[in-house]
Design a protein around this motif. Structure first.
Motif, short mmCIF file in Angstrom:
data_model
loop_
_atom_site.label_atom_id
_atom_site.label_comp_id
_atom_site.label_asym_id
_atom_site.label_seq_id
_atom_site.Cartn_x
_atom_site.Cartn_y
_atom_site.Cartn_z
N ASN A 10 0.82 -1.22 0.00
CA ASN A 10 0.00 0.00 0.00
C ASN A 10 0.85 1.26 0.00
N GLY A 11 2.13 1.12 -0.36
CA GLY A 11 3.02 2.28 -0.38
C GLY A 11 2.91 3.07 -1.67
N SER A 12 3.79 4.04 -1.81
CA SER A 12 3.85 4.89 -3.00
C SER A 12 5.31 5.24 -3.26
N ASP A 13 5.69 5.22 -4.53
CA ASP A 13 7.08 5.55 -4.86
C ASP A 13 7.37 7.04 -4.73
N THR A 14 6.36 7.84 -4.42
CA THR A 14 6.59 9.25 -4.11
C THR A 14 6.82 9.46 -2.61
N ASN A 15 6.69 8.40 -1.82
CA ASN A 15 6.94 8.48 -0.38
C ASN A 15 8.43 8.54 -0.08
N ALA A 16 8.73 8.69 1.19
CA ALA A 16 10.13 8.79 1.63
C ALA A 16 10.78 7.43 1.86
N GLY A 17 10.00 6.34 1.83
CA GLY A 17 10.57 5.03 2.04
C GLY A 17 10.77 4.66 3.49
N THR A 18 10.07 5.35 4.38
CA THR A 18 10.16 5.04 5.81
C THR A 18 9.10 4.00 6.18
N LEU A 19 9.15 3.54 7.42
CA LEU A 19 8.14 2.59 7.88
C LEU A 19 6.75 3.20 7.80
N ALA A 20 6.63 4.47 8.13
CA ALA A 20 5.33 5.14 8.09
C ALA A 20 4.92 5.53 6.68
N PRO B 193 6.11 4.06 3.28
CA PRO B 193 6.95 3.15 2.49
C PRO B 193 6.84 3.37 0.99
N PHE B 194 7.84 2.87 0.27
CA PHE B 194 7.76 2.80 -1.18
C PHE B 194 6.78 1.71 -1.58
N LYS B 195 6.41 1.72 -2.86
CA LYS B 195 5.53 0.68 -3.39
C LYS B 195 6.31 -0.42 -4.11
N THR B 196 7.40 -0.04 -4.77
CA THR B 196 8.12 -1.01 -5.59
C THR B 196 9.52 -1.28 -5.08
N LEU B 197 9.96 -2.50 -5.31
CA LEU B 197 11.34 -2.86 -4.98
C LEU B 197 12.31 -2.06 -5.83
N TYR B 198 11.94 -1.79 -7.07
CA TYR B 198 12.80 -1.01 -7.95
C TYR B 198 13.11 0.36 -7.35
N LYS B 199 12.10 1.04 -6.82
CA LYS B 199 12.33 2.35 -6.22
C LYS B 199 13.28 2.24 -5.03
N ALA B 200 13.08 1.21 -4.22
CA ALA B 200 13.96 1.03 -3.06
C ALA B 200 15.39 0.74 -3.49
N MET B 201 15.56 -0.08 -4.52
CA MET B 201 16.90 -0.46 -4.96
C MET B 201 17.62 0.68 -5.66
N THR B 202 16.89 1.63 -6.20
CA THR B 202 17.55 2.79 -6.80
C THR B 202 17.73 3.93 -5.80
N THR B 203 17.28 3.70 -4.57
CA THR B 203 17.42 4.71 -3.51
C THR B 203 18.41 4.28 -2.44
N VAL B 204 18.50 3.00 -2.16
CA VAL B 204 19.32 2.49 -1.08
C VAL B 204 20.80 2.81 -1.30
N LYS B 205 21.50 3.08 -0.21
CA LYS B 205 22.92 3.39 -0.25
C LYS B 205 23.74 2.14 0.08
N ALA B 206 25.03 2.23 -0.13
CA ALA B 206 25.93 1.12 0.17
C ALA B 206 25.78 0.71 1.63
N GLY B 207 25.68 -0.60 1.86
CA GLY B 207 25.53 -1.12 3.21
C GLY B 207 24.12 -1.00 3.76
N GLY B 208 23.18 -0.53 2.96
CA GLY B 208 21.82 -0.31 3.44
C GLY B 208 20.95 -1.55 3.36
N THR B 209 19.77 -1.43 3.98
CA THR B 209 18.82 -2.55 4.03
C THR B 209 17.47 -2.11 3.51
N VAL B 210 16.85 -2.96 2.70
CA VAL B 210 15.49 -2.76 2.24
C VAL B 210 14.62 -3.79 2.94
N VAL B 211 13.63 -3.32 3.68
CA VAL B 211 12.72 -4.20 4.42
C VAL B 211 11.38 -4.22 3.69
#
Length: 360
Positions: A67-77, A79-97
């Motif tokens: 129920n997320g949106s790729d215009t969101n900040a990607g926080t728990l409150a 979240p993003f909607k797609t794994l693609y958005k998270a993977m293009t945002t995450v930094k080195a050593g980061g975690t996507v939940v």
């Protein structure tokens, strides 16, 4: 799509691989049964069991939710909607939940860099982990629910269905029943005589996979027929009151040169991967990786292979399930070109299942 006539048995031992060549199937293909093998309690009994463990979410993690949106900040409150958005945002050593649910997402023109017949998440920063949210089950699913069927007769319902990304984006260049030496979907000698039709199309009714008929006249209430020339899907039953899902994506995720990467507690199922060894031969592709871990993960009911790794060193599967795929559970192509300087690829499979693959 089920392309071979053999059935692989459960593979449970710890294997420390010193692999430098092409591995077409790392499990035996003779007929066997899980009941004949003494399984360790560490081997997951099913895909659901493999996905059950929980991982603590670290501070600063990015979140994905159905129920997320790729215009969101990607926080728990938020979240993003797609794994693609998270993977293009995450930094080195980061975690996507990833929160629990079914994600009908895959490699496509809107979710990756198009090269070699598929769409890669690139670049992938070093040290990234993708994991499930504690206590929640995550599936990435290659199908899409379809409801806009047209009734032709009481035993024939149809819908327009176009899937140009299948078979390394060459699906409509050659009919699945008339494959060349290079496919693009199957090896030509794998067709007919009790083998598969060579077509990665799949249909599921209420969660159960249907068989594919070779012609419209051969279709029954428990099968489907795909009119490749006209891009029309046919089913032999009234879809009213049923959940009908068709494969849409050839692949769930393609990674180019990931290093120190981990996938934990995540499942990939029902992708229209193909038999022949091109970029879309598996639900998940790892190309040129190093130190890649799949832990408590599942790759099941995909048309071709579950996972394919090209020239990837230090690849580990731990307590994972690669089962009920139309081709191999795992395709592995070692780093043959570097064999003089890299004498071993170090593929390790620990307490994992590879069973029910290569089977009708």
């Amino acid at each position: 799509m089920h392309v071979f006539r053999t059935r692989s048995r459960v593979f449970t031992a710890v294997v420390a691989g010193l692999v430098t060549g092409l591995v077409s199937a790392i499990v035996p293909t003779q007929e066997s049964s899980a009941a004949t093998l003494a399984l360790s309690s560490s081997v997951p009994g099913s895909a659901a069991a493999a996905l059950a463990p929980s991982y603590a979410a670290p501070a600063g993690a990015l979140y994905v939710a159905t129920n997320g949106s790729d215009t969101n900040a990607g926080t728990l409150a938020a979240p993003f909607k797609t794994l693609y958005k998270a993977m293009t945002t995450v930094k080195a050593g980061g975690t996507v939940v990833v929160r629990g649910g079914v994600y009908r997402q895959g490699a496509s023109a809107t979710s990756g860099y198009n090269i070699g017949g598929t769409y890669y998440f690139t670049p992938v920063p070093s040290g990234v982990t993708i994991q499930n949210y504690p206590g929640e089950t995550v599936w990435f699913d290659g199908t899409e629910p379809v409801t806009n069927w047209t009734k032709v007769s009481s035993t024939d319902y149809k819908v327009s269905w176009s899937t140009p990304d299948l078979c390394a984006q060459k699906y409509y260049t050659r009919a699945p029943s008339n494959q060349a030496a290079d496919g693009p979907c199957s090896y030509s000698d794998a067709l007919g005589a009790g083998a598969s039709l060579g077509d990665p199309q799949m249909v599921f009714r209420n969660g159960t996979q249907l068989t594919q008929a070779a012609s419209l006249s051969a279709m029954t209430a428990n099968s489907f027929y795909y009119d490749w020339a006209n891009k029309v899907m046919h089913i032999g039953f009234d879809p009213a009151g049923n959940s009908v899902e068709l494969t849409k994506f050839a692949q769930g995720m393609a990674l180019y040169k990931p290093t120190n990467f981990a996938l934990k507690g995540i499942g990939f199922r029902r992708y229209a991967s193909n038999q022949i060894r091109n970029a879309t031969a598996s639900a998940v592709l790892v190309n040129g990786g190093s130190n890649v871990l799949f832990e408590n993960s599942a790759f099941v009911e995909n048309a071709g292979a579950g996972v394919q790794a090209w020239q990837t060193t230090n690849l580990t599967f731990r307590r994972s399930v690669l089962s009920s795929n139309g081709a191999n559970g795992l395709n592995y192509d070692g780093n043959w070109s570097a064999r003089s300087t890299v004498p071993s690829d170090n593929v390790t499979i620990e307490y994992s299942r590879l069973d029910g693959n290569n089977a009708e």
